[in-house]
Write a protein that holds these residues in place. Structure first.
Motif, PDB file in Angstrom:
ATOM      1  N   THR A  33       0.886  -1.173   0.067  1.00  0.00           N
ATOM      2  CA  THR A  33      -0.139   0.028   0.102  1.00  0.00           C
ATOM      3  C   THR A  33       0.771   1.436   0.120  1.00  0.00           C
ATOM      4  O   THR A  33       0.353   2.635   0.001  1.00  0.00           O
ATOM      5  CB  THR A  33      -0.952   0.141   1.186  1.00  0.00           C
ATOM      6  OG1 THR A  33      -0.085  -0.269   2.362  1.00  0.00           O
ATOM      7  CG2 THR A  33      -1.944  -1.092   1.068  1.00  0.00           C
ATOM      8  N   GLN A 212      -8.362  -8.649  -8.162  1.00  0.00           N
ATOM      9  CA  GLN A 212      -8.078  -9.302  -7.181  1.00  0.00           C
ATOM     10  C   GLN A 212      -8.380  -8.374  -5.668  1.00  0.00           C
ATOM     11  O   GLN A 212      -9.248  -8.659  -4.824  1.00  0.00           O
ATOM     12  CB  GLN A 212      -6.522  -9.645  -6.891  1.00  0.00           C
ATOM     13  CG  GLN A 212      -6.331 -10.378  -5.610  1.00  0.00           C
ATOM     14  CD  GLN A 212      -6.488 -11.942  -5.702  1.00  0.00           C
ATOM     15  OE1 GLN A 212      -6.305 -12.123  -6.700  1.00  0.00           O
ATOM     16  NE2 GLN A 212      -7.243 -12.305  -4.801  1.00  0.00           N
ATOM     17  N   PRO A 213      -8.093  -6.969  -5.865  1.00  0.00           N
ATOM     18  CA  PRO A 213      -8.620  -6.186  -4.527  1.00  0.00           C
ATOM     19  C   PRO A 213     -10.084  -5.857  -4.556  1.00  0.00           C
ATOM     20  O   PRO A 213     -10.683  -5.438  -3.497  1.00  0.00           O
ATOM     21  CB  PRO A 213      -7.735  -5.040  -4.725  1.00  0.00           C
ATOM     22  CG  PRO A 213      -7.485  -4.737  -6.119  1.00  0.00           C
ATOM     23  CD  PRO A 213      -7.175  -6.073  -6.507  1.00  0.00           C
ATOM     24  N   GLN A 214     -10.792  -6.133  -5.662  1.00  0.00           N
ATOM     25  CA  GLN A 214     -12.069  -5.846  -5.849  1.00  0.00           C
ATOM     26  C   GLN A 214     -12.983  -7.110  -5.358  1.00  0.00           C
ATOM     27  O   GLN A 214     -14.213  -6.950  -4.547  1.00  0.00           O
ATOM     28  CB  GLN A 214     -12.580  -5.539  -7.171  1.00  0.00           C
ATOM     29  CG  GLN A 214     -11.831  -4.149  -7.607  1.00  0.00           C
ATOM     30  CD  GLN A 214     -12.234  -3.389  -8.864  1.00  0.00           C
ATOM     31  OE1 GLN A 214     -13.553  -2.937  -8.858  1.00  0.00           O
ATOM     32  NE2 GLN A 214     -11.579  -3.749  -9.703  1.00  0.00           N
ATOM     33  N   ASN A 218      -9.283 -13.054  -0.867  1.00  0.00           N
ATOM     34  CA  ASN A 218      -7.957 -12.377  -0.363  1.00  0.00           C
ATOM     35  C   ASN A 218      -7.549 -11.387  -1.040  1.00  0.00           C
ATOM     36  O   ASN A 218      -6.638 -11.372  -1.916  1.00  0.00           O
ATOM     37  CB  ASN A 218      -7.130 -13.495  -0.031  1.00  0.00           C
ATOM     38  CG  ASN A 218      -7.736 -14.558   0.548  1.00  0.00           C
ATOM     39  OD1 ASN A 218      -7.708 -14.945   1.603  1.00  0.00           O
ATOM     40  ND2 ASN A 218      -7.562 -15.911  -0.369  1.00  0.00           N
ATOM     41  N   PRO A 219      -7.890 -10.177  -0.796  1.00  0.00           N
ATOM     42  CA  PRO A 219      -7.894  -8.893  -1.524  1.00  0.00           C
ATOM     43  C   PRO A 219      -6.177  -8.669  -1.695  1.00  0.00           C
ATOM     44  O   PRO A 219      -5.954  -7.958  -2.764  1.00  0.00           O
ATOM     45  CB  PRO A 219      -8.299  -7.658  -0.714  1.00  0.00           C
ATOM     46  CG  PRO A 219      -9.497  -8.632  -0.115  1.00  0.00           C
ATOM     47  CD  PRO A 219      -9.047  -9.586   0.307  1.00  0.00           C
ATOM     48  N   GLU A 220      -5.428  -9.148  -0.636  1.00  0.00           N
ATOM     49  CA  GLU A 220      -4.056  -8.813  -0.806  1.00  0.00           C
ATOM     50  C   GLU A 220      -2.972  -9.816  -1.172  1.00  0.00           C
ATOM     51  O   GLU A 220      -1.799  -9.658  -0.962  1.00  0.00           O
ATOM     52  CB  GLU A 220      -3.397  -8.128   0.533  1.00  0.00           C
ATOM     53  CG  GLU A 220      -4.146  -6.783   0.900  1.00  0.00           C
ATOM     54  CD  GLU A 220      -3.650  -6.079   2.076  1.00  0.00           C
ATOM     55  OE1 GLU A 220      -3.037  -6.853   3.004  1.00  0.00           O
ATOM     56  OE2 GLU A 220      -4.009  -4.895   2.178  1.00  0.00           O
ATOM     57  N   GLN A 223       0.874 -10.306  -4.711  1.00  0.00           N
ATOM     58  CA  GLN A 223       1.726  -9.372  -4.138  1.00  0.00           C
ATOM     59  C   GLN A 223       2.530  -8.450  -5.089  1.00  0.00           C
ATOM     60  O   GLN A 223       3.444  -7.552  -4.710  1.00  0.00           O
ATOM     61  CB  GLN A 223       2.568 -10.042  -3.131  1.00  0.00           C
ATOM     62  CG  GLN A 223       1.643 -10.457  -1.450  1.00  0.00           C
ATOM     63  CD  GLN A 223       1.271  -9.190  -0.794  1.00  0.00           C
ATOM     64  OE1 GLN A 223       2.505  -8.600  -0.222  1.00  0.00           O
ATOM     65  NE2 GLN A 223       0.209  -8.885  -0.790  1.00  0.00           N
ATOM     66  N   ASN A 322      -3.243  -2.516  -5.823  1.00  0.00           N
ATOM     67  CA  ASN A 322      -2.544  -2.683  -4.508  1.00  0.00           C
ATOM     68  C   ASN A 322      -1.394  -3.604  -4.517  1.00  0.00           C
ATOM     69  O   ASN A 322      -0.833  -4.124  -3.667  1.00  0.00           O
ATOM     70  CB  ASN A 322      -3.262  -2.999  -3.387  1.00  0.00           C
ATOM     71  CG  ASN A 322      -4.055  -4.207  -3.319  1.00  0.00           C
ATOM     72  OD1 ASN A 322      -3.774  -5.264  -4.377  1.00  0.00           O
ATOM     73  ND2 ASN A 322      -4.782  -4.592  -2.443  1.00  0.00           N
ATOM     74  N   THR A 323      -1.087  -3.768  -5.740  1.00  0.00           N
ATOM     75  CA  THR A 323       0.054  -4.865  -6.043  1.00  0.00           C
ATOM     76  C   THR A 323       1.272  -4.143  -6.838  1.00  0.00           C
ATOM     77  O   THR A 323       1.139  -3.552  -7.768  1.00  0.00           O
ATOM     78  CB  THR A 323      -0.733  -5.936  -7.152  1.00  0.00           C
ATOM     79  OG1 THR A 323      -1.716  -6.672  -6.613  1.00  0.00           O
ATOM     80  CG2 THR A 323       0.393  -7.062  -7.640  1.00  0.00           C
TER      81      THR A 323
END
Length: 625
Positions: A33, A212-214, A218-220, A223, A322-323
């Motif tokens: 982040t 993925q974050p939407q 597992n939104p995070e 990586q 967030n990646t």
């Protein structure tokens, strides 16, 4: 399919990588982040912080069939070190494992052996002499001994995955996100997945980072991504500022959904208890989903805000990434053109860890080590540099180990001599050099004589096919970085017109009309075709001079009336050497686009208040990196 524990509370998404104490872990604030600050000093020795510790020959090899939210059963081949440690995963999603092959060697996945029946070798007629191997490309042999799992996923409708090949439809990304979630919920995972790959493979990585974050469980979990020569928005693969690209809109969709699908035989056989159903499904897909996808690309008039294109856009969600994202792209990639990554890059969050490499070639594989005279695809091979950078990125963001991923410049560009330089920010332009187009073919600062210069857009025209505008020689080496911005006044005979501009660097002893090259070398004698710009005037009110273009709600031209058309070029970053000239060759179609064939005589209005080109002048790139 085994059930997985979906509770990740017992494991940290960011996990220290080592049990041997040689590496330091990063604080949690260095995760997904917030951007890492540029660090001073030498980069860590990767043989010390993330060395080979496991025997590749002892690795665990397995496959999984994972049912996703779309109803497809997705096949994933996995190889991981034989250890009780929890390890991260490097994942590649591809449609090519059974047809075109992967990597510069064109390798196929070997068939999954069934107990009773022989297996198919795939469809090698599509890819030449590529070998069949358990895990194509280089990721398994490199990363498994260093403590990573490698997962190679068959895209839906290809090889051993069920479902229809839908060519960019959001279902492809939903499948990938569900597989990421499945992998991080295994007992052997440290909770982190990285994705990479070239072309289509890298496109799925970008799509997964958007999704993925939407909608991921597992939104995070995702990586890190390293997309190579990849698409950010499928509209930008088939159209540019409303102009239609013939091959990418009229041929490639059916290539994937019909032609390749016809030869892509599922080869899991009796290990798949629904094999017969999947065979029937794949053949039925060609006349249904395949035909619909081809029809969706066919019209020359496409509203980029239509749902067909919105679900194929990952760039619109770039601000949610967030990646940590490391983008690698060829400066002269005229297949997946550079506006794909330019639009994406400019929309990524400011505080996201990110890196950009633009290399001196086209739609090629940075892992190819061969020199061009030996059949290599890259003008200046850089395999060692590439492998080291990929390792640092995945080590830092999948294992949470300080690997020096942010010590090198955020943006690096490969020059005409093959050297890499600190590009500063991207785009690096700080001011525009405005050139006014003259009816005599000049392009000059300070104004130009009035008049018009006409070109033909359609058989009813008597004008020449193209008009070329040329600058005086440059007094010094001049770097141009980003997009050329065009502001044209045009008068067309018809209700629509297309404008196509070839942008050339012309050496002193060459002429703009000489045969051009796309190979940038210091001793080049031929004109260098280093960028294009296109627009369909129908969409003139919704196309900006620079930045993300979303053509929609087009309107016809008024025949014989002056219309203002602004549009940007592909993204670029090159140096125009002292004594060279810039040339802009304007026509109705170039570089694979289709002309409207409706404009008749298209007159470019010239003069001090007339048509002009804004050249994105930038400071010289930094020292060699």
């Amino acid at each position: 399919m085994r059930q997985r524990d979906t509770d990740l509370s017992r494991r940290s998404i960011l996990r220290g990588a080592t049990a041997f104490g040689a590496a330091s872990t990063l604080p949690l604030s260095a995760g997904v982040t917030a951007a890492d600050p540029r660090r001073e000093g030498p980069k860590p020795d990767m043989d010390e912080v993330d060395p080979e510790r496991f025997d590749y020959d002892d690795a665990v090899r397995e496959y999984e069939q994972i049912e996703t939210r779309t109803g497809a059963e997705i096949w994933v081949d996995i190889i991981r070190p034989d250890t009780d440690e929890e390890v991260p995963t490097v994942m590649v999603v591809s449609p090519y494992y059974n047809t075109l092959g992967r990597g510069w060697k064109g390798e196929f996945k070997e068939p999954q052996e069934g107990p009773e029946y022989p297996t198919s070798p795939g469809a090698p007629l599509f890819s030449g002499d590529g070998e069949t191997v358990p895990f194509p490309e280089w990721y398994d042999e490199y990363f498994v001994p260093r403590g990573y799992a490698v997962a190679l996923m068959d895209l839906r409708g290809t090889r051993n995955s069920s479902g229809c090949q839908v060519y960019g439809d959001r279902d492809e990304v939903y499948d990938a996100v569900d597989v990421v979630d499945y992998l991080v919920e295994t007992e052997w995972s440290n909770g982190a997945v990285g994705m990479t790959g070239g072309s289509y493979d890298g496109t799925i990585a970008i799509g997964a980072a958007a999704e993925q974050p939407q909608t991921g469980r597992n939104p995070e979990a995702l990586q890190a991504i390293i997309p190579i020569r990849a698409i950010g928005r499928w509209y930008d693969y088939a159209f540019v500022n409303g102009a239609q690209i013939a091959g990418q809109s009229l041929i490639t969709p059916s290539l994937f959904t019909e032609y390749l699908a016809a030869g892509d035989t599922q080869n899991a056989y009796t290990d798949d208890d629904r094999y017969a159903l999947h065979v029937l499904e794949r053949k039925a897909c060609m006349g249904t989903f395949g035909a619909a996808v081809s029809a969706g690309h066919a019209s020359p008039y496409q509203d980029a805000t239509d749902e067909f294109w919105r679900e194929r856009s990952f760039t619109k969600s770039a601000g949610l990434f967030n990646t940590p994202t490391f983008v690698i792209h060829g400066l002269f990639d005229y297949n997946v053109k550079t506006h794909n990554i330019g639009y994406l890059w400019e929309r990524l969050p400011d505080d996201l860890p990110k890196k950009l490499w633009l290399f001196n070639d086209g739609h090629t594989d940075p892992h190819d080590p061969r020199d061009p005279e030996e059949g290599g695809s890259n003008l200046y091979p850089f395999q060692d540099r590439y492998v080291e950078a990929v390792h640092r990125w995945f080590c830092q963001y999948l294992k949470n180990v300080e690997a020096g991923a942010q010590i090198d410049p955020t943006y690096e560009v490969q020059g005409a001599d093959g050297g890499w330089r600190d590009g500063g920010s991207y785009p690096a332009s700080e001011e525009d050099l405005t050139l006014y187009l003259g009816p005599d073919g000049g392009a000059s600062e300070g104004g130009a004589p009035g008049g018009v210069a006409a070109y033909a857009d359609g058989p009813q025209s008597s004008a020449p096919d193209s008009r070329t505008f040329v600058t005086d020689p440059f007094d010094s080496d001049t770097r141009v970085s980003g997009q050329f911005g065009f502001e044209l006044g045009i008068i067309a005979d018809g209700t629509d017109a297309t404008v196509a501009v070839e942008i050339l660097d012309v050496p002193p002893d060459a002429e703009p009309g000489d045969d051009a090259t796309t190979t940038m070398t210091p001793d080049r004698e031929a004109p260098l075709l280093f960028s294009y710009a296109w627009v369909r005037a129908w969409y003139r009110d919704t196309v900006p001079m620079r930045g993300l273009s979303i053509p929609h709600d087009g309107e016809p031209l008024s025949p014989g009336a002056l219309e203002e058309v602004a549009f940007g070029s592909l993204y670029t970053d090159v140096v125009i050497p002292e004594g060279h000239r810039l040339a802009f060759r304007v026509s109705n179609a170039a570089g694979g686009t289709l002309g409207s064939e409706q404009g008749g005589d298209v007159r470019i209005v010239c003069g001090s208040e007339g048509s002009r080109v804004n050249v994105p002048v930038a400071p010289p790139a930094g020292s060699d990196s």
